[in-house]
Scaffold this active site. Structure first.
Site, mmCIF file in Angstrom:
data_model
loop_
_atom_site.group_PDB
_atom_site.id
_atom_site.type_symbol
_atom_site.label_atom_id
_atom_site.label_comp_id
_atom_site.label_asym_id
_atom_site.label_seq_id
_atom_site.Cartn_x
_atom_site.Cartn_y
_atom_site.Cartn_z
ATOM 1 N N LEU A 153 0.843 -1.193 0.000
ATOM 2 C CA LEU A 153 0.000 0.000 0.000
ATOM 3 C C LEU A 153 0.877 1.241 0.000
ATOM 4 C CD1 LEU A 153 -2.212 -1.263 2.964
ATOM 5 C CD2 LEU A 153 -2.739 -1.525 0.531
ATOM 6 N N HIS A 154 0.782 2.057 -1.046
ATOM 7 C CA HIS A 154 1.612 3.255 -1.082
ATOM 8 C C HIS A 154 1.092 4.357 -1.997
ATOM 9 C CE1 HIS A 154 2.966 1.351 -4.828
ATOM 10 N NE2 HIS A 154 3.326 2.563 -5.201
ATOM 11 N N ARG A 155 0.076 4.090 -2.814
ATOM 12 C CA ARG A 155 -0.324 5.047 -3.839
ATOM 13 C C ARG A 155 -0.888 6.315 -3.198
ATOM 14 N NH1 ARG A 155 -0.020 4.508 -8.954
ATOM 15 N NH2 ARG A 155 0.486 2.301 -8.708
#
Length: 380
Positions: free
Chosen positions: A210-212
């Site tokens: 998860l990083h967007r």
């Protein structure tokens, strides 16, 4: 293909972020097999050793000839630092061609520098589109493709997208996906057991990446995402190799280490894919992970409204979900498992994209063009 005209050429590869490395390795190897002189410029956009340095070892990439160490920052500050650093390298090295990969800020900066200096460029992974310009990556893709001399498409739909944007067909080559080349090469090393043992994992588990920005930069969006992932963790333990980007925001939203939620540092290429290979489910907002799970036949839920890789949905195990629908979708995916028919992979996902790209580049350096029409697939 060896030719005296190649003796004075230099191909520079600009790499800056984790997704770039597995895309570049097959191209670097393919050009090396043709005896073409080349060098890697590491921009340091991903500066953590686990986000970049370990990939050189895992993928057998040569040491970079320059490491700019630009680090993180806002899009403007990071891109500005990249422009200054890359201009110095390109002016010093005087390459015949600069090859860029994907859609990160390093790729955008390299294209802009080369356009100003009159240095030809090639874009690997051209023509991907999410049609969502709120994504910084989408803006990068459009600009990069409009300025590139050679465009290497990984999937057939990219050809029509580029044609609709007015890119001349003579510049476009359908070559397949070099990230899948790297995965093919790595398959014999992808053993989940050692990394599971090291992490103390037993039984069924999910992996989440998860990083967007759309998911983690806004506190409300981050909280919604974390709550959804916690809903998955109620069904199966979740391992989260947490990208430095957004780590603080996700922690503030409740993504913390616990019995059902393991937060770990980013993993190297081999370790990460080994962990994914043994997973019952992957939850992601990454682009490349969608492709890797398709090949590994691991169910993938992508927490996004769109994807620039629709082929992973039509051919693979991938499904787009919202945070609200994620827990229920995980229930279904865990029950059904992978849906990809064995051996049924997208077109040209055959482990030979790197050599195809290398042959086109070699021909271009010699003043030739292997693909008179964009819809002609570059042969084996």
């Amino acid at each position: 293909m060896r030719d005296s005209r190649l003796q004075d050429t230099l191909v520079l590869h600009v790499l800056g972020a984790r997704p770039n490395f597995p895309k570049a390795a097959p191209v670097v190897n393919g050009l090396a097999d043709l005896g073409i002189r080349q060098g890697i410029v590491h921009t340091g956009q991903h500066y953590d050793a686990l986000m970049s340095d370990v990939f050189f070892a895992d993928l057998g990439l040569p040491e970079p000839i320059a490491n700019l160490g630009v680090g993180s920052g806002s899009h403007a500050k990071q891109t500005a630092a990249l422009l200054v650093g890359l201009e110095e390298v390109v002016e010093r090295e005087k390459p015949s061609l600069v090859v860029v990969y994907g859609d990160v800020n390093s790729t955008l900066a390299a294209i802009l520098v080369c356009a100003k200096l009159g240095v030809p460029t090639a874009h690997v992974e051209a023509g991907l589109r999410s049609f969502d310009r709120t994504m910084p990556e989408e803006v990068n893709r459009i600009v990069v493709d409009s300025l590139s001399e050679l465009l290497f498409a990984t999937s057939p739909e990219a050809l029509s997208y580029l044609a609709n944007e007015g890119v001349p067909s003579s510049k476009v080559h359908l070559v397949g996906n070099p990230m899948i080349d790297s995965l093919f090469s790595a398959l014999p090393k992808l053993d989940p057991a050692p990394v599971q043992e090291r992490l103390g994992i037993s039984g069924e588990y999910a992996v989440a990446t998860l990083h967007r920005p759309a998911n983690v930069d806004d506190p409300a969006a981050a909280k919604e995402l974390v709550d959804a992932v916690l809903g998955v963790a109620e069904q199966v333990p979740v391992i989260v190799p947490l990208h430095p980007r957004g780590r603080t925001r996700l922690a503030e939203a409740g993504l913390v280490d616990g019995p059902r939620m393991r937060i770990i540092d980013p993993l190297g290429y081999i370790d990460f894919l080994s962990l994914v290979r043994g997973a019952a489910l992957v939850v992601t907002d990454s682009g490349g992970v969608q492709e890797e799970t398709t090949m590994l036949e691991v169910p993938c839920l992508t927490v996004r409204m769109n994807t620039e890789r629709p082929i992973t949905v039509t051919h693979g195990t991938n499904r787009l979900v919202t945070p609200a629908s994620l827990p229920a979708a995980a229930t279904v995916a865990l029950a059904e498992g992978a849906k990809t028919p064995s051996g049924d992979l997208p077109m040209l996902w055959d482990g030979k994209a790197g050599p195809r790209i290398a042959r086109v580049i070699a021909a271009w350096l010699q003043g030739e063009n292997l693909s008179p029409a964009a819809r002609n697939v570059v042969g084996d």
